[in-house]
Design a protein around this motif. Structure first.
Motif, PDB file in Angstrom:
ATOM      1  N   LEU A 194       0.832  -1.207   0.000  1.00 25.27           N
ATOM      2  CA  LEU A 194       0.000   0.000   0.000  1.00 25.27           C
ATOM      3  C   LEU A 194       0.868   1.259   0.000  1.00 25.27           C
ATOM      4  O   LEU A 194       0.567   2.230  -0.700  1.00 25.27           O
ATOM      5  CB  LEU A 194      -0.927  -0.006   1.220  1.00 25.27           C
ATOM      6  CG  LEU A 194      -1.998  -1.102   1.227  1.00 25.27           C
ATOM      7  CD1 LEU A 194      -2.782  -1.070   2.533  1.00 25.27           C
ATOM      8  CD2 LEU A 194      -2.937  -0.944   0.039  1.00 25.27           C
ATOM      9  N   PHE A 195       1.950   1.238   0.793  1.00 28.27           N
ATOM     10  CA  PHE A 195       2.843   2.400   0.838  1.00 28.27           C
ATOM     11  C   PHE A 195       3.498   2.633  -0.523  1.00 28.27           C
ATOM     12  O   PHE A 195       3.539   3.769  -1.024  1.00 28.27           O
ATOM     13  CB  PHE A 195       3.921   2.189   1.912  1.00 28.27           C
ATOM     14  CG  PHE A 195       4.962   3.260   1.928  1.00 28.27           C
ATOM     15  CD1 PHE A 195       4.755   4.439   2.607  1.00 28.27           C
ATOM     16  CD2 PHE A 195       6.168   3.089   1.235  1.00 28.27           C
ATOM     17  CE1 PHE A 195       5.719   5.442   2.610  1.00 28.27           C
ATOM     18  CE2 PHE A 195       7.138   4.082   1.240  1.00 28.27           C
ATOM     19  CZ  PHE A 195       6.906   5.263   1.931  1.00 28.27           C
ATOM     20  N   VAL A 196       4.020   1.569  -1.124  1.00 28.44           N
ATOM     21  CA  VAL A 196       4.699   1.702  -2.424  1.00 28.44           C
ATOM     22  C   VAL A 196       3.731   2.218  -3.480  1.00 28.44           C
ATOM     23  O   VAL A 196       4.066   3.113  -4.267  1.00 28.44           O
ATOM     24  CB  VAL A 196       5.314   0.357  -2.838  1.00 28.44           C
ATOM     25  CG1 VAL A 196       5.829   0.423  -4.275  1.00 28.44           C
ATOM     26  CG2 VAL A 196       6.451  -0.031  -1.898  1.00 28.44           C
ATOM     27  N   LEU A 197       2.519   1.682  -3.521  1.00 32.29           N
ATOM     28  CA  LEU A 197       1.528   2.119  -4.512  1.00 32.29           C
ATOM     29  C   LEU A 197       1.201   3.601  -4.320  1.00 32.29           C
ATOM     30  O   LEU A 197       1.077   4.352  -5.301  1.00 32.29           O
ATOM     31  CB  LEU A 197       0.270   1.270  -4.392  1.00 32.29           C
ATOM     32  CG  LEU A 197      -0.827   1.547  -5.427  1.00 32.29           C
ATOM     33  CD1 LEU A 197      -0.308   1.294  -6.836  1.00 32.29           C
ATOM     34  CD2 LEU A 197      -2.049   0.672  -5.155  1.00 32.29           C
ATOM     35  N   SER A 198       1.073   4.016  -3.065  1.00 27.49           N
ATOM     36  CA  SER A 198       0.771   5.420  -2.790  1.00 27.49           C
ATOM     37  C   SER A 198       1.899   6.335  -3.265  1.00 27.49           C
ATOM     38  O   SER A 198       1.668   7.369  -3.906  1.00 27.49           O
ATOM     39  CB  SER A 198       0.530   5.609  -1.295  1.00 27.49           C
ATOM     40  OG  SER A 198       0.380   6.969  -0.969  1.00 27.49           O
ATOM     41  N   ARG A 199       3.140   5.966  -2.965  1.00 30.17           N
ATOM     42  CA  ARG A 199       4.277   6.792  -3.368  1.00 30.17           C
ATOM     43  C   ARG A 199       4.454   6.818  -4.886  1.00 30.17           C
ATOM     44  O   ARG A 199       4.836   7.843  -5.452  1.00 30.17           O
ATOM     45  CB  ARG A 199       5.559   6.291  -2.688  1.00 30.17           C
ATOM     46  CG  ARG A 199       5.598   6.531  -1.199  1.00 30.17           C
ATOM     47  CD  ARG A 199       5.494   8.018  -0.869  1.00 30.17           C
ATOM     48  NE  ARG A 199       6.541   8.787  -1.510  1.00 30.17           N
ATOM     49  CZ  ARG A 199       7.748   8.988  -0.993  1.00 30.17           C
ATOM     50  NH1 ARG A 199       8.040   8.474   0.193  1.00 30.17           N
ATOM     51  NH2 ARG A 199       8.641   9.694  -1.640  1.00 30.17           N
ATOM     52  N   LEU A 200       4.200   5.699  -5.548  1.00 25.68           N
ATOM     53  CA  LEU A 200       4.309   5.661  -7.007  1.00 25.68           C
ATOM     54  C   LEU A 200       3.282   6.591  -7.655  1.00 25.68           C
ATOM     55  O   LEU A 200       3.595   7.307  -8.614  1.00 25.68           O
ATOM     56  CB  LEU A 200       4.121   4.232  -7.519  1.00 25.68           C
ATOM     57  CG  LEU A 200       5.258   3.248  -7.238  1.00 25.68           C
ATOM     58  CD1 LEU A 200       4.875   1.857  -7.704  1.00 25.68           C
ATOM     59  CD2 LEU A 200       6.561   3.681  -7.896  1.00 25.68           C
ATOM     60  N   ASN A 201       2.067   6.583  -7.140  1.00 33.13           N
ATOM     61  CA  ASN A 201       1.020   7.422  -7.721  1.00 33.13           C
ATOM     62  C   ASN A 201       1.271   8.907  -7.488  1.00 33.13           C
ATOM     63  O   ASN A 201       0.716   9.750  -8.194  1.00 33.13           O
ATOM     64  CB  ASN A 201      -0.349   7.023  -7.171  1.00 33.13           C
ATOM     65  CG  ASN A 201      -0.939   5.853  -7.933  1.00 33.13           C
ATOM     66  OD1 ASN A 201      -0.835   5.788  -9.149  1.00 33.13           O
ATOM     67  ND2 ASN A 201      -1.557   4.923  -7.233  1.00 33.13           N
ATOM     68  N   GLU A 202       2.111   9.252  -6.519  1.00 34.07           N
ATOM     69  CA  GLU A 202       2.506  10.648  -6.351  1.00 34.07           C
ATOM     70  C   GLU A 202       3.334  11.124  -7.543  1.00 34.07           C
ATOM     71  O   GLU A 202       3.391  12.330  -7.827  1.00 34.07           O
ATOM     72  CB  GLU A 202       3.313  10.807  -5.062  1.00 34.07           C
ATOM     73  CG  GLU A 202       2.491  10.632  -3.788  1.00 34.07           C
ATOM     74  CD  GLU A 202       3.362  10.722  -2.548  1.00 34.07           C
ATOM     75  OE1 GLU A 202       4.572  10.994  -2.688  1.00 34.07           O
ATOM     76  OE2 GLU A 202       2.825  10.507  -1.439  1.00 34.07           O
ATOM     77  N   GLN A 203       3.972  10.176  -8.255  1.00 35.65           N
ATOM     78  CA  GLN A 203       4.795  10.503  -9.420  1.00 35.65           C
ATOM     79  C   GLN A 203       4.079  10.215 -10.744  1.00 35.65           C
ATOM     80  O   GLN A 203       4.682  10.337 -11.811  1.00 35.65           O
ATOM     81  CB  GLN A 203       6.100   9.691  -9.381  1.00 35.65           C
ATOM     82  CG  GLN A 203       6.929   9.884  -8.130  1.00 35.65           C
ATOM     83  CD  GLN A 203       7.525  11.272  -8.050  1.00 35.65           C
ATOM     84  OE1 GLN A 203       7.852  11.867  -9.062  1.00 35.65           O
ATOM     85  NE2 GLN A 203       7.660  11.788  -6.830  1.00 35.65           N
ATOM     86  N   SER A 204       2.805   9.817 -10.686  1.00 37.16           N
ATOM     87  CA  SER A 204       2.109   9.364 -11.892  1.00 37.16           C
ATOM     88  C   SER A 204       1.973  10.471 -12.934  1.00 37.16           C
ATOM     89  O   SER A 204       2.140  10.225 -14.136  1.00 37.16           O
ATOM     90  CB  SER A 204       0.729   8.814 -11.514  1.00 37.16           C
ATOM     91  OG  SER A 204      -0.050   9.825 -10.896  1.00 37.16           O
ATOM     92  N   GLU A 205       1.684  11.697 -12.499  1.00 29.37           N
ATOM     93  CA  GLU A 205       1.522  12.788 -13.464  1.00 29.37           C
ATOM     94  C   GLU A 205       2.847  13.102 -14.154  1.00 29.37           C
ATOM     95  O   GLU A 205       2.888  13.393 -15.355  1.00 29.37           O
ATOM     96  CB  GLU A 205       0.987  14.024 -12.750  1.00 29.37           C
ATOM     97  CG  GLU A 205       0.675  15.171 -13.704  1.00 29.37           C
ATOM     98  CD  GLU A 205       0.032  16.352 -13.000  1.00 29.37           C
ATOM     99  OE1 GLU A 205      -0.084  17.411 -13.625  1.00 29.37           O
ATOM    100  OE2 GLU A 205      -0.328  16.196 -11.802  1.00 29.37           O
ATOM    101  N   ARG A 206       3.932  13.024 -13.416  1.00 31.30           N
ATOM    102  CA  ARG A 206       5.249  13.317 -13.982  1.00 31.30           C
ATOM    103  C   ARG A 206       5.620  12.323 -15.074  1.00 31.30           C
ATOM    104  O   ARG A 206       6.228  12.692 -16.089  1.00 31.30           O
ATOM    105  CB  ARG A 206       6.281  13.288 -12.860  1.00 31.30           C
ATOM    106  CG  ARG A 206       7.712  13.431 -13.316  1.00 31.30           C
ATOM    107  CD  ARG A 206       8.653  13.256 -12.140  1.00 31.30           C
ATOM    108  NE  ARG A 206      10.038  13.182 -12.548  1.00 31.30           N
ATOM    109  CZ  ARG A 206      11.025  12.830 -11.753  1.00 31.30           C
ATOM    110  NH1 ARG A 206      10.791  12.528 -10.485  1.00 31.30           N
ATOM    111  NH2 ARG A 206      12.267  12.773 -12.198  1.00 31.30           N
ATOM    112  N   TYR A 207       5.257  11.070 -14.887  1.00 33.35           N
ATOM    113  CA  TYR A 207       5.614  10.024 -15.848  1.00 33.35           C
ATOM    114  C   TYR A 207       4.504   9.734 -16.858  1.00 33.35           C
ATOM    115  O   TYR A 207       4.706   8.948 -17.779  1.00 33.35           O
ATOM    116  CB  TYR A 207       5.972   8.741 -15.105  1.00 33.35           C
ATOM    117  CG  TYR A 207       7.308   8.790 -14.404  1.00 33.35           C
ATOM    118  CD1 TYR A 207       8.470   8.375 -15.029  1.00 33.35           C
ATOM    119  CD2 TYR A 207       7.418   9.274 -13.104  1.00 33.35           C
ATOM    120  CE1 TYR A 207       9.706   8.423 -14.390  1.00 33.35           C
ATOM    121  CE2 TYR A 207       8.642   9.338 -12.454  1.00 33.35           C
ATOM    122  CZ  TYR A 207       9.780   8.910 -13.098  1.00 33.35           C
ATOM    123  OH  TYR A 207      10.993   8.975 -12.468  1.00 33.35           O
TER     124      TYR A 207
END
Length: 371
Positions: free
Chosen positions: A253-266
């Motif tokens: 859950l933590f990893v998914l949350s942190r990845l989605n914080e970068q979703s717009e950038r990528y």
């Protein structure tokens, strides 16, 4: 003796005097003096205007001739689709092209190849006849395409088939897969807070949402892998081994949350993530197995003691009931006697009386002794 030349209907003649063009001739019969140096070239008016070994420009000053010709002057940056009586005949490249208009009607559709995309007004049914002049690019239903002219980005292409002229502009289309994709991280070595180095197998699923942003990133998949690696190191490095083994779901859950914080950038939507395996070093694994074995033995001893206590308590309760109730005591004796008889093949009796009397006597004596 005159030489007779016949120009038939559907033909036209070109009169030359000593090799120089004079005029064009309508159908008819012509007689030439063989000593005059005159010649007549007869041409088929149903075909393209072309004179062997003569430049076409030599005839363009004849106004009468031009009345019976349709001339297309195609520039270097153009192509022209040639139609005869409304039907496609050929594609014309740069140059001057002349056609007799006495038998057929000639029309032309021009296209500027400096604009590489084939215009919509050209019937797509004609494109297979232009294979040497166009290139076809397809974008599949699960893809998005990005169009480049001379390495300069133009626009995004939706699924479909696109046609471009083979001309001065280099055309490229880069496609991006929009289906759900998976990123696997296998055997990643990470150190926990208590200095235990272990290996993790982690997986996440994602889908590209903005193809233009994804194309702006060099080595897109490698950078995605590094992003996942950094997020895992950030989290696992703050946990002790026991916490890590207990909190597998929280890690995902933590990893998914942190990845989605970068979703717009990528330009990516991360859909799910999960920790597949935790691989411990050999010595740590042996220690863990020893601890687990000790815990299971302790649990087994505890269960055994509980059962023994319950059994003893049950026997004590039964004894109290038998002391308080003679009939119950008698029934218990008969029950045990029955069990004994089931295990005995032969019973021998001494003295007089039958079996039932002797058993009753035995049980009666025991009852009297107890009293």
């Amino acid at each position: 003796m005159f030489k007779k030349i016949i120009v038939k209907i559907g033909e036209r003649g070109l009169l030359f005097k000593k090799g120089s063009y004079v005029r064009h001739l309508q159908p008819g019969v012509y007689r030439l003096n063989p000593f005059s140096g005159d010649t007549i070239i007869v041409l088929n008016a149903a075909k393209r205007f072309s004179v062997p070994d003569k430049e076409q420009s030599l005839f363009m000053h004849d106004a009468k001739l031009l009345e019976e010709l349709t001339v297309a002057d195609v520039q270097d940056y153009e192509v022209a689709l040639h139609f005869e009586d409304g039907k496609f005949a050929s594609l014309l490249t740069a140059g001057t092209h002349a056609f007799w208009n006495v038998m057929k009607r000639h029309t032309f559709l021009r296209a500027d190849i400096r604009r590489p995309e084939v215009p919509e007004e050209i019937d797509r049914a004609l494109l297979p006849k232009l294979q040497g002049y166009i290139q076809t690019i397809e974008v599949a239903s699960h893809e998005a395409g990005v169009l480049f002219y001379n390495n300069v980005r133009q626009r995004e292409l939706r699924p479909g088939k696109y046609y471009f002229w083979k001309g001065p502009v280099a055309v490229q289309v880069r496609t991006i897969d929009l289906r759900q994709q998976q990123l696997d991280m296998t055997g990643q070595e990470i150190m926990t807070e208590d200095k235990v180095t272990l290996r993790l197998n982690f997986v996440c699923q994602y889908r590209i949402s903005d193809p233009l942003k994804a194309l702006e990133i060099k080595s897109f998949e490698e950078q995605m892998y590094i992003l996942l690696q950094l997020v895992l190191r950030e989290y696992v490095g703050t946990l002790k081994l026991d916490d890590l083994l207990r909190m597998k779901r929280e890690i995902a859950l933590f990893v998914l949350s942190r990845l989605n914080e970068q979703s717009e950038r990528y330009g990516v939507n991360f859909l799910s993530a999960g920790l597949k395996d935790i691989i411990l070093p050999g010595d740590i694994k042996d220690i863990m197995n020893t601890v687990l074995l000790a815990e299971k033995k302790a649990q087994a001893n505890l269960i055994t003691r509980r059962e023994e206590t319950a059994s003893t308590r049950s026997l004590l309760n039964t004894a109290k009931l038998m002391d308080e109730n003679g009939t119950l005591y008698r029934l218990k004796e008969l029950e045990f006697l029955e069990k004994i008889c089931e295990k005995i093949g032969t019973i021998s009796l001494t003295g007089g009386g039958n079996l039932l009397e002797q058993l009753n006597s035995l049980l009666g004596a025991r009852t009297a002794d107890k009293a």
